[in-house]
Design a protein around this motif. Structure first.
Motif, PDB file in Angstrom:
ATOM      1  N   GLU A  88       0.944   6.661  -6.980  1.00  0.00           N
ATOM      2  CA  GLU A  88      -0.155   7.591  -7.246  1.00  0.00           C
ATOM      3  C   GLU A  88       0.298   9.037  -7.068  1.00  0.00           C
ATOM      4  OE1 GLU A  88      -3.910   4.692  -6.032  1.00  0.00           O
ATOM      5  OE2 GLU A  88      -2.987   5.935  -4.482  1.00  0.00           O
ATOM      6  N   THR A  89       1.114   9.286  -6.050  1.00  0.00           N
ATOM      7  CA  THR A  89       1.630  10.633  -5.805  1.00  0.00           C
ATOM      8  C   THR A  89       2.541  11.079  -6.938  1.00  0.00           C
ATOM      9  OG1 THR A  89       1.464  10.322  -3.415  1.00  0.00           O
ATOM     10  CG2 THR A  89       2.946  12.060  -4.172  1.00  0.00           C
TER      11      THR A  89
ATOM     12  N   GLY B 214       0.821  -1.213   0.000  1.00  0.00           N
ATOM     13  CA  GLY B 214       0.000   0.000   0.000  1.00  0.00           C
ATOM     14  C   GLY B 214       0.851   1.258   0.000  1.00  0.00           C
ATOM     15  N   GLN B 215       1.984   1.214   0.704  1.00  0.00           N
ATOM     16  CA  GLN B 215       2.915   2.358   0.689  1.00  0.00           C
ATOM     17  C   GLN B 215       3.462   2.576  -0.726  1.00  0.00           C
ATOM     18  OE1 GLN B 215       5.928   2.420   3.911  1.00  0.00           O
ATOM     19  NE2 GLN B 215       4.624   0.914   4.930  1.00  0.00           N
TER      20      GLN B 215
ATOM     21  N   GLU C 220       0.708   4.115  -2.881  1.00  0.00           N
ATOM     22  CA  GLU C 220       0.529   5.547  -2.597  1.00  0.00           C
ATOM     23  C   GLU C 220       1.629   6.385  -3.244  1.00  0.00           C
ATOM     24  OE1 GLU C 220       0.043   6.398   1.600  1.00  0.00           O
ATOM     25  OE2 GLU C 220      -1.545   4.885   1.759  1.00  0.00           O
ATOM     26  N   GLU C 221       2.861   5.900  -3.192  1.00  0.00           N
ATOM     27  CA  GLU C 221       3.961   6.636  -3.818  1.00  0.00           C
ATOM     28  C   GLU C 221       3.788   6.721  -5.329  1.00  0.00           C
ATOM     29  OE1 GLU C 221       7.551   5.824  -0.596  1.00  0.00           O
ATOM     30  OE2 GLU C 221       7.658   4.832  -2.554  1.00  0.00           O
TER      31      GLU C 221
END
Length: 176
Positions: A145-146, A138-139, A142-143
């Protein structure tokens, strides 16, 4: 002969091996993209993503360890194709601003592949009750997507505008 995927666990491992190889390919490709980029903000975004990708590989190593399997990749043909497409683009004779716009397009294709991959493995890990693995993946998601959002903002606010201006300048010079 390919291994038979008999369970969601098998598919999770298969997909983790795929993204592991993909991330390794990205680590090798990003320095070329940094060099090909002319805008300092784009170079900085690529440099930051190179560092992030190295961290993502470390998280994948941890995920493999938590699952009790060796961390190894399985040839990711999808990423190979996307990187090859990017290499061909970098060989084009392009105005620097236009090349930067093309590099963002290539990078976002890669990001979207990664977002899809991490989205799937996160779901599998969650369904299988691998909470720590899910958190690590998940981390990474998120990276990715960012990074994709950052590239979009950079493209819309600076890079694509400069690429459009480069075209306008060329038209002015041609009409003289």
């Amino acid at each position: 002969m390919a291994t038979k995927l008999k369970s969601l666990d098998d598919l999770l491992v298969h997909e983790l091996q795929d993204i592991y190889d993909a991330e390794g390919q990205i680590v090798k490709a990003l320095p070329r993209m940094i060099k090909a980029a002319s805008h300092p903000e784009l170079q900085a975004a690529f440099e930051e993503h190179l560092e992030q990708t190295e961290g993502q590989i470390e998280r994948l190593d941890q995920a493999f360890k938590l699952l009790g399997i060796p961390a190894k990749g399985r040839k990711c043909a999808g990423m190979t194709g996307l990187i090859e497409e990017g290499k061909k683009m970098m060989e084009e004779d392009a105005d620097p601003a236009v090349m930067d716009a093309a590099l963002i397009a290539a990078a976002q294709k890669i990001e979207h592949y990664e977002i899809a991959s991490y989205g799937c493995v996160c779901t599998y890990a969650e369904m299988l009750g691998y909470d720590q693995v899910h958190d690590l993946l998940g981390q990474n998601l998120e990276e990715e997507e960012t990074t994709d959002e950052r590239l979009t903002v950079l493209a819309e606010s600076v890079i694509n505008v400069e690429a459009e201006d480069a075209d306008d300048l060329e038209e002015e010079e041609t009409s003289r």
